[in-house]
Scaffold this active site. Structure first.
Site, PDB file in Angstrom:
ATOM      1  CE1 TYR A 135      -9.618  -2.779   0.065  1.00  0.00           C
ATOM      2  CE2 TYR A 135      -8.750  -0.667  -0.665  1.00  0.00           C
ATOM      3  CZ  TYR A 135      -8.568  -1.883  -0.020  1.00  0.00           C
ATOM      4  OH  TYR A 135      -7.352  -2.194   0.540  1.00  0.00           O
ATOM      5  CG  ASN A 171      -3.863  -2.116   6.715  1.00  0.00           C
ATOM      6  OD1 ASN A 171      -3.719  -1.762   5.553  1.00  0.00           O
ATOM      7  ND2 ASN A 171      -4.850  -2.878   7.108  1.00  0.00           N
ATOM      8  CE  LYS A 193      -4.079  -2.129   2.146  1.00  0.00           C
ATOM      9  NZ  LYS A 193      -5.080  -2.001   3.236  1.00  0.00           N
ATOM     10  CD  GLU A 210      -8.985  -8.758  -3.691  1.00  0.00           C
ATOM     11  OE1 GLU A 210      -9.784  -8.343  -2.831  1.00  0.00           O
ATOM     12  OE2 GLU A 210      -7.905  -9.300  -3.396  1.00  0.00           O
ATOM     13  CG  HIS A 247      -5.382  -6.119  -0.379  1.00  0.00           C
ATOM     14  ND1 HIS A 247      -6.626  -6.155   0.201  1.00  0.00           N
ATOM     15  CD2 HIS A 247      -5.433  -6.978  -1.431  1.00  0.00           C
ATOM     16  CE1 HIS A 247      -7.395  -6.998  -0.487  1.00  0.00           C
ATOM     17  NE2 HIS A 247      -6.695  -7.506  -1.482  1.00  0.00           N
TER      18      HIS A 247
HETATM   19  P1  ATP Z   1      -7.230  -5.945   3.177  1.00  0.00           P
HETATM   20  O1  ATP Z   1      -8.562  -6.279   2.555  1.00  0.00           O
HETATM   21  O2  ATP Z   1      -6.681  -4.597   2.746  1.00  0.00           O
HETATM   22  O3  ATP Z   1      -6.224  -7.031   3.032  1.00  0.00           O
HETATM   23  P2  ATP Z   1      -8.327  -6.660   5.714  1.00  0.00           P
HETATM   24  O4  ATP Z   1      -8.981  -7.797   5.006  1.00  0.00           O
HETATM   25  O5  ATP Z   1      -7.497  -6.961   6.912  1.00  0.00           O
HETATM   26  O6  ATP Z   1      -7.421  -5.804   4.737  1.00  0.00           O
HETATM   27  P3  ATP Z   1     -10.851  -5.286   5.497  1.00  0.00           P
HETATM   28  O7  ATP Z   1     -11.871  -5.408   6.552  1.00  0.00           O
HETATM   29  O8  ATP Z   1     -11.027  -6.037   4.210  1.00  0.00           O
HETATM   30  O9  ATP Z   1      -9.407  -5.597   6.132  1.00  0.00           O
HETATM   31  O10 ATP Z   1     -10.692  -3.729   5.174  1.00  0.00           O
HETATM   32  C1  ATP Z   1     -10.035  -3.309   4.012  1.00  0.00           C
HETATM   33  C2  ATP Z   1      -9.111  -2.185   4.368  1.00  0.00           C
HETATM   34  O11 ATP Z   1      -9.880  -1.086   4.835  1.00  0.00           O
HETATM   35  C3  ATP Z   1      -8.114  -2.460   5.510  1.00  0.00           C
HETATM   36  O12 ATP Z   1      -6.958  -3.121   5.119  1.00  0.00           O
HETATM   37  C4  ATP Z   1      -7.818  -1.061   5.987  1.00  0.00           C
HETATM   38  O13 ATP Z   1      -6.879  -0.406   5.137  1.00  0.00           O
HETATM   39  C5  ATP Z   1      -9.170  -0.374   5.840  1.00  0.00           C
HETATM   40  N1  ATP Z   1      -9.939  -0.445   7.084  1.00  0.00           N
HETATM   41  C6  ATP Z   1     -10.566  -1.525   7.606  1.00  0.00           C
HETATM   42  N2  ATP Z   1     -11.205  -1.222   8.758  1.00  0.00           N
HETATM   43  C7  ATP Z   1     -10.979   0.105   8.956  1.00  0.00           C
HETATM   44  C8  ATP Z   1     -11.361   1.046   9.966  1.00  0.00           C
HETATM   45  N3  ATP Z   1     -12.112   0.660  11.002  1.00  0.00           N
HETATM   46  N4  ATP Z   1     -10.922   2.323   9.848  1.00  0.00           N
HETATM   47  C9  ATP Z   1     -10.186   2.713   8.796  1.00  0.00           C
HETATM   48  N5  ATP Z   1      -9.791   1.890   7.805  1.00  0.00           N
HETATM   49  C10 ATP Z   1     -10.169   0.607   7.879  1.00  0.00           C
HETATM   50 MG    MG Z   2     -10.080  -7.603   3.168  1.00  0.00          MG
END
Ligand code: ATP
Ligand code: MG
Length: 138
Positions: A50, A113, A10, A127, A116
């Site tokens: 997303y 974070n 990211k 994806e 992804h």
């Molecule tokens: P990713 O899909 O990016 O691998 P993930 O599966 O751990 O991450 P998801 O729940 O799919 O998390 O959320 C997608 C992305 O949205 C997260 O990686 C993060 O960047 C962002 N995100 C998720 N929850 C929050 C939150 N509560 N506040 C801000 N950003 C968030």
């Molecule tokens: Mg995810």
């Protein structure tokens, strides 16, 4: 069985100079790098990627963040790639990630974070197809 997953280094991780270190972790964990490309994506492209999160309160911020600078799009392959990459990344919130996880080492917040990874077979297929043409995956 050999499986493919999709990953993004990211924009926060790229900005912070962690691309090489994260790729090293991925390769050390046994993933084969099928394809990699650096790209600066638009907000619209992030919104399409997303789309499953469109109703979440963080959606707008997340898409702006993903468009805030260059990122790396990756296709990775190994046995059990999807689950193994999720484990290697650690919890969404780096504060809750296990010791040694990529997000523990390189991520600063729940939004920014670092990485992804696809969370299932169907999402991985969507994806990979969203970002890569077939000829880029040979
Ligand atoms: P990713 O899909 O990016 O691998 P993930 O599966 O751990 O991450 P998801 O729940 O799919 O998390 O959320 C997608 C992305 O949205 C997260 O990686 C993060 O960047 C962002 N995100 C998720 N929850 C929050 C939150 N509560 N506040 C801000 N950003 C968030
Ligand atoms: Mg995810």
């Amino acid at each position: 069985m050999s499986q493919r997953t999709f990953s993004i280094i990211k924009p926060d991780a790229v900005r912070n100079g962690y691309t090489g270190a994260i790729l090293a972790e991925i390769q050390k964990a046994g993933f084969r790098l099928v394809s990699i490309k650096k790209q600066s994506i638009s907000v619209k492209q992030a919104e399409g990627f997303y789309a499953v999160h469109a109703a979440r309160p963080f959606f707008k911020d997340l898409c702006a963040f993903m468009a805030s600078g260059p990122l790396y799009l990756l296709v990775l392959e190994k046995d059990n790639a999807i689950a193994d990459l999720c484990k290697l990344m650690g919890a969404t919130n780096p504060a809750n990630a296990d010791e040694g996880a990529i997000r523990k080492k390189f991520a600063g917040s729940i939004q920014e974070n670092a990485i992804h990874g696809s969370d299932g077979d169907e999402t991985a297929a969507f994806e990979i197809g969203y970002w890569f043409a077939g000829y880029e995956l040979v």
